[in-house]
Structures are given as C-alpha cells and as structure tokens.
Design an enzyme around this catalytic site. Structure first.
Site, mmCIF file in Angstrom:
data_model
loop_
_atom_site.group_PDB
_atom_site.id
_atom_site.type_symbol
_atom_site.label_atom_id
_atom_site.label_comp_id
_atom_site.label_asym_id
_atom_site.label_seq_id
_atom_site.Cartn_x
_atom_site.Cartn_y
_atom_site.Cartn_z
ATOM 1 N N TYR A 359 31.232 16.615 22.043
ATOM 2 C CA TYR A 359 30.775 15.909 23.053
ATOM 3 C C TYR A 359 30.226 14.349 21.874
ATOM 4 O O TYR A 359 29.849 14.922 20.510
ATOM 5 C CB TYR A 359 29.709 16.509 23.350
ATOM 6 C CG TYR A 359 28.396 16.025 24.416
ATOM 7 C CD1 TYR A 359 28.742 16.008 25.520
ATOM 8 C CD2 TYR A 359 27.628 15.067 23.889
ATOM 9 C CE1 TYR A 359 27.763 15.479 26.655
ATOM 10 C CE2 TYR A 359 26.832 15.066 24.666
ATOM 11 C CZ TYR A 359 26.626 15.177 26.417
ATOM 12 O OH TYR A 359 25.969 14.447 27.208
ATOM 13 N N GLU A 393 21.016 15.193 24.583
ATOM 14 C CA GLU A 393 22.053 16.146 25.234
ATOM 15 C C GLU A 393 23.031 16.587 23.959
ATOM 16 O O GLU A 393 23.929 17.415 24.266
ATOM 17 C CB GLU A 393 22.980 14.293 24.485
ATOM 18 C CG GLU A 393 22.555 13.663 25.704
ATOM 19 C CD GLU A 393 23.319 12.278 25.463
ATOM 20 O OE1 GLU A 393 24.576 12.044 25.692
ATOM 21 O OE2 GLU A 393 22.781 11.441 24.783
ATOM 22 N N LYS A 454 39.240 5.479 28.768
ATOM 23 C CA LYS A 454 37.750 6.665 28.739
ATOM 24 C C LYS A 454 37.207 7.211 30.668
ATOM 25 O O LYS A 454 37.482 6.306 31.057
ATOM 26 C CB LYS A 454 36.457 6.238 27.925
ATOM 27 C CG LYS A 454 35.755 7.334 28.720
ATOM 28 C CD LYS A 454 34.433 7.019 28.060
ATOM 29 C CE LYS A 454 33.596 8.281 28.464
ATOM 30 N NZ LYS A 454 33.601 9.481 26.853
#
Ligand code: ATP
Ligand code: MG
Length: 528
Positions: A359, A393, A454
C-alpha cells in the site's frame, strides 16, 4: 504476547486534575484490554490499553513518568546505539522512555516506526505520532483534563468538553476533538491546556538527481531494509495483487524467509487479479490463497471500513474496502476470555497475523498519475504528500478489527525519504510509471510483472463499479453518483464514528435510500 503482533495496537488515556469518572471507550480494533489507574498529588491517570498479551511491554513507568506506546519501531538497532553502557530496554515502550531521558520530546525525531505514543509526566502530557501519522491519535484538551485515544469514537463522551488545540486537525462533527498531525509532538500543560507543538518529520521538498543504477540501487536497499524490519520470526503474509508494489514486497520477503511465505489475493464476482497474482505466487513458491467476496457482501462491509478508518472520504474508502473485506476473511483469530493480570483484561490471544502490504507506493512515486509530463507528475506528488495526513489510509485498525497487524514498507520513514526525493524523471521514465521501483526489482520478479501497468485495488476488485451500481440501481443519476458516494460515506461515518453505533447496526439499504431521496429532492450539493 503474540510475537508477530506489537505489544499494543491502541489505547485511551485520561489525565484529570479533578475526580472525573473515566469514560468507557469504544474501539474497532480487537485486542485484550488492560486498565490502570494512577493517582498522584496533582492528577489522576486512567489508561486503557488494547494489547496482544503482554500489556507491560507497551507501558513504561520511570521517574514518575508513564509512557504508552501502540505500534512498533523499525530502527531499534540504530536507537539502541544511542544508549551505550545501558542494559538494552526489552520493549519499544521502554526504549522510547529511555530515549526521552536523553533527548526529551526530541526523542521522537529519532524514531522510524508505526506508532502513536502518550507520555504523562506530572503536570505535562505529550502526544506523539509517527512520521506518517500511520497510527491515528485523537485528543481532547481542556484546562485540568487531557484525553487521548487511537480511535476518535473512543472519545465520544468527551468531545463537548474539549477546546481546540494549536496544530490539531479538525475531526468531522466532533468540535471538541482534534487529530494529532502526522510527524508531530504536542506538549501540553494539563492545568491550562496550553500546547507547544513540534514537527518531527515533513516530506522532503528538494529532489535528488542520481544515475539510473544508483537510484534503483538506493530504492532496493531501502525497501529490503524496510521489509526486513517488518518481518518477525513467523512466516510473513503478504496481501498480493500481482501489481508491482505488492509483488516487490512479496519478493523481498520471500528472499529473506527460510521457508515459503504466505500470500493471499482477494477478488469479487465482478473482478479479480487472480491470474496476475498467481504468476507471482508461482515464481516465489509462496503458499497462496484466493478469497472471493460476493459484491453484495463487499458493499455490506462499507460500515466496517468506515468504522475502522474513521475517514469520510469516499475515494479513500473505495481503496480500503476490498482490503477490509480481505482482512475480515483471513480467519478467526481466537476466542475472547478473561486473562487476569494487571487491571482487568479481556480479548483474544489467538492467531493474529503480521501482514505486509504494498500500500501507498503510488503516493511518493506518482503512480496514480497516468501521463508522462514531468511538471504534472511532480505537482501530483507534491499535492499527495501535502494532503495524505488525516485520511487514515494506513491505519492498522483496518486489520486490527479482525485481530491482525498490517504494516506498509513503502511508508517506512527511510523508504519514503528516498522515494519522495527522487527527481520526477526517475519516477516516470522509458514510458513507464514507477520506473525506479520496477528497475530496482527487475531481477527478482518475472518480466511481465515488472512491466505490468498499474491497476488500483478499487479497480481490480470492481469496488468502484459495484458501489456506483448500488447507487444507480437506487435511482441516483449517473452524474450525481460521485456526490452521492460522498453523502453515503458521510452518513455512515456519522452513525459509526460520531454516534458510536456498531457497524452491524447500520442498515446500508436505508442509508442509500435516504441519500437517493435527498438527491431526488435537492440539486447538488445536498445539504445535511
Ligand atoms: P500497482 O499499484 O502497480 O497496481 P499493487 O496492486 O501492488 O501495484 P495497489 O493497486 O496500489 O498496488 O494496491 C495497494 C495494495 O493493496 C497492494 O500493494 C496490495 O498489498 C493490496 N492489494 C491490492 N489489490 C489486492 C488484491 N486483489 N488482493 C490482495 N491484496 C491486494
Ligand atoms: Mg494494483
């Protein structure tokens, strides 16, 4: 303590100069609970610690000073070198407390970690967050009383009494509560509520110009160290999409592991990246698992994701929802039961996993930015590095809600310093995004993985599409879907964070109906 989890994953603390009754905190994170009450001549300290079996390792008491530490450090070796001749403290909390002896509040500038900390020292309370604010910390301060917790909902009962403190971030519909900024120390005098703040980290603003080889080498070494610091003696589990970010983490974890690592991928009936992840799992020889979540169940998890992240931003919730769904399905982590010990304790001591993710690599590398012009790429990186704070996040509560501990090597302090500071031409090069990362890992992954474009987690799992469809099926026109997503997320946030309702009590269909109804009767923006 479970050796693969930090000693504590959250806390709440209250310092009072009067005899106020302690609050009953609510946490989404799952853990055992230990409570302490300390009374001195000038104040009372009530502490609730969410721990994984050894609460004393997250709690240091020296010279009349108490330190609470939720999370973990990744530069223990370096830090130990700062205490020559001393018996090395056995826990991160004790190590930070020892550093505080030498450096005062500036000890927090030395730490590379994933943590929130609180230090109560007579007339003074100090809050500290890691460089990324990756373990959120909320505070409520008034003359004579200082409260703090790693989840905003834990402070529900206190909000009305708090004053705004300098540098604190506003929390939606909680005027008395603020969020301690990332990379900060707030030093508060209890009697007056006066606060002095110190920044302990800011994203680098200057850019380094390096030859291609040297840039790739620097990234590789920093990432290897970050992965090593995050993998304990147990087999690590990597949440793997088959994209370059998580594949790189999995490859580096596999290289240092004596046996096969574990990997897991999630998909839905709408979309998955299973074939891509399988290529990586096969290449690394990992023990690989695939979890398919029906789209309807994924969306029913919205209240849980918002409850854990305490974030009202719908874009962020779309990234976090598939991961939350995955964490919640990783298996039961044990049973609740009283464990005795210091204070009253309850919770699980089961099989929580240490999870590594890929992440956050896109933020310092501009990976979400799908075009080749460097000024725009650099503008996007600068914007994202200026605005990440408060979005939560990276919060560990997403996985802690299921009894696991997640950690993100790309947001290691040293990795981030390297990635952000590389000149934009190393991030976008030879027609590829995240070029320097791909170059750094080219020898440990199949070529097709190294060059794979991506695909965001919200796209690869069909989360964005299925959330949109939920709203259009309820009669919301396509051009109002974006606004309606914001309203749905805000409504759920208000229920689970502001009002403290459990996510299982939120009726998603009723929320959607409410927003569809408002949307039909009010042109955008819809007032609350
Ligand atoms: P890329 O950005 O190149 O697509 P990536 O897929 O690894 O690489 P993101 O798409 O940004 O990264 O996703 C963020 C992280 O979330 C991943 O690195 C991975 O750890 C996790 N993740 C994303 N999709 C899945 C999935 N389908 N299953 C398991 N984990 C996932
Ligand atoms: Mg991806």
């Amino acid at each position: 303590m479970q050796a693969n989890l930090p000693a504590a994953i959250g806390f709440m603390a209250e310092v009072h100069q009067d005899d106020a009754r302690p609050l009953e905190p609510l946490f989404a994170a799952r853990g055992s609970t230990a409570r302490w009450h300390e009374r001195t001549a000038d104040r009372t300290l009530h502490t609730v610690l969410l721990h994984s079996g050894a609460p004393d390792e997250a709690y240091a008491r020296e010279h009349g000073r108490t330190l609470l530490f939720a999370g973990e450090l990744y530069n223990r070796d370096e830090l130990s070198g700062l205490l020559p001749g001393r018996v090395l403290p056995s826990s991160d909390a004790a190590l930070v407390s020892a550093l505080f002896d030498g450096y005062g509040v500036h000890a927090f500038r030395l730490l590379n970690g994933r943590f929130a900390a609180l230090l109560a020292d007579r007339e003074r309370v100090v809050f500290a967050t890691d460089h990324a604010g990756s373990v959120p910390l909320y505070a409520c301060v008034a003359p004579g009383q200082v409260l703090a917790a790693t989840e905003a909902k834990a402070l529900r009962g206190a909000a009305a009494r708090g004053l705004p403190i300098s540098q604190g971030r506003a929390v939606r519909r909680r005027p008395g509560t603020c969020q301690v900024p990332a990379g900060s120390v707030l030093d508060i005098q209890v009697s007056t509520g006066m606060c002095v703040s110190h920044r302990t980290w800011t994203p680098p603003l200057a850019r380094r110009i390096l030859p291609e080889d040297e840039a790739a080498d620097t990234v590789r070494r920093a990432l290897e160290r970050a992965v090593r610091a995050r993998t304990g003696p147990h087999t690590p589990l990597v949440v793997l999409s088959g994209g370059i970010d998580s594949s790189a983490v999995a490859a580096l974890a596999a290289r240092r592991s004596a046996g096969p690592i574990d990997t897991v991928s999630m998909g839905t009936d709408e979309a998955d990246e299973f074939p891509q992840a399988r290529v990586v799992a096969r290449h690394l020889g990992s023990a690989h698992q695939e979890i398919t979540v029906p789209t309807a169940d994924l969306l029913l998890g919205l209240p849980h994701a918002i409850w854990a992240a305490e974030c009202p931003d719908p874009d962020v919730i779309e990234y976090l929802l598939p991961l939350t769904a995955l964490y919640l399905r990783l298996g039961d982590t044990g049973s609740d039961g009283d464990t005795g010990g210091d204070g009253d304790t309850r919770g699980n001591h089961g099989t929580g996993r240490r999870i590594l993710t890929g992440y956050g690599a896109d933020i310092p590398l501009g990976g979400m930015h799908r075009e080749s012009r460097l000024p725009e790429l650099e503008t996007a990186v600068c914007h994202d590095m200026d605005t990440f704070d408060g979005l939560n996040e990276l919060t560990p509560t997403l996985s802690a809600m299921a009894g696991h501990w997640s950690t993100h090597p790309y947001w290691d302090r040293d990795v981030l310093d390297v990635l952000v500071s590389l000149e934009a031409g190393l991030k976008r090069r030879h027609g590829r995004d995240k070029w320097v990362l791909r170059a750094a890992l080219h020898d440990v992954l199949p070529h097709e993985v190294v060059v794979r474009p991506k695909l965001g987690v919200h796209e690869g799992s069909g989360t964005t599409a299925s959330f949109s469809r939920l709203l259009t099926d309820a009669g919301i026109p396509q051009d109002r879907v974006r606004q309606a997503k914001r309203l749905v997320v805000e409504e759920i946030y208000d229920q689970v964070v502001v009002e403290g309702r459990h996510p299982d009590e939120v009726a998603l269909d009723a929320v959607v109906e409410l927003i569809a109804d408002r949307s039909a009767h009010h042109p955008c923006p819809v007032p609350r």
